[in-house]
Design a protein around this motif. Sequence first.
Motif, mmCIF file in Angstrom:
data_model
loop_
_atom_site.group_PDB
_atom_site.id
_atom_site.type_symbol
_atom_site.label_atom_id
_atom_site.label_comp_id
_atom_site.label_asym_id
_atom_site.label_seq_id
_atom_site.Cartn_x
_atom_site.Cartn_y
_atom_site.Cartn_z
ATOM 1 N N GLN A 1 5.682 5.478 -2.626
ATOM 2 C CA GLN A 1 7.067 5.613 -2.231
ATOM 3 C C GLN A 1 7.939 4.788 -3.171
ATOM 4 O O GLN A 1 7.631 3.644 -3.484
ATOM 5 N N ASP A 2 9.048 5.379 -3.633
ATOM 6 C CA ASP A 2 9.918 4.686 -4.579
ATOM 7 C C ASP A 2 11.115 4.023 -3.905
ATOM 8 O O ASP A 2 11.542 2.952 -4.296
ATOM 9 N N ASN A 3 11.667 4.657 -2.900
ATOM 10 C CA ASN A 3 12.887 4.119 -2.295
ATOM 11 C C ASN A 3 12.547 3.441 -0.970
ATOM 12 O O ASN A 3 12.203 4.067 0.005
ATOM 13 N N LEU A 4 12.628 2.127 -0.965
ATOM 14 C CA LEU A 4 12.342 1.358 0.236
ATOM 15 C C LEU A 4 13.595 0.747 0.844
ATOM 16 O O LEU A 4 13.533 0.152 1.898
ATOM 17 N N LYS A 5 14.707 0.890 0.182
ATOM 18 C CA LYS A 5 15.926 0.248 0.651
ATOM 19 C C LYS A 5 16.597 1.130 1.709
ATOM 20 O O LYS A 5 17.106 2.199 1.416
ATOM 21 N N LEU A 6 16.552 0.668 2.937
ATOM 22 C CA LEU A 6 17.226 1.358 4.024
ATOM 23 C C LEU A 6 18.490 0.587 4.362
ATOM 24 O O LEU A 6 18.453 -0.632 4.513
ATOM 25 N N LEU B 1 0.815 -1.216 0.000
ATOM 26 C CA LEU B 1 0.000 0.000 0.000
ATOM 27 C C LEU B 1 0.848 1.265 0.000
ATOM 28 O O LEU B 1 0.434 2.286 -0.545
ATOM 29 N N SER B 2 2.042 1.219 0.592
ATOM 30 C CA SER B 2 2.884 2.414 0.600
ATOM 31 C C SER B 2 3.555 2.655 -0.751
ATOM 32 O O SER B 2 3.953 3.772 -1.052
#
Length: 126
Positions: free
Chosen positions: A66-71, A7-8
């Motif tokens: 949101q495009d960037n999920l890599k933390l 969903l995000s």
Amino acid sequence: MALLVFLSTLSFTIESHYCGDALVDTSVFGFVESCGMEAKQKPASSECSLTKKDCCSNEQLVVDGQDNLKLSFDKLNKEQQILVAIFIYSYINLFTEQETDNTSFRDYSPPPLVRDVQVLDQTFLI
């Protein structure tokens, strides 16, 4: 957790068609249907007339996910890394079964019974 990530990152567009101030059609994933007023208001190409302001309007609302999920773990400072490590360690230990073997009395025998007070006084718990 997967539903939250889905969903995000979901992006969608909401299109609305207004005729005057009245909402005629709304669409989330497709195109909106017009009310047919555009065809009536177009003057013929051979006529020379002043064009009126169109009473119909289309609005488009774009919701970007949101495009960037890599933390990365290295961007955390030292206190945050320690907090994450302690949280993971304590969370994993919640589900492990700890066996407590209380054998402190194994080497000791009970005290000798000098006289049986309950039998002497004839008081018994029922």
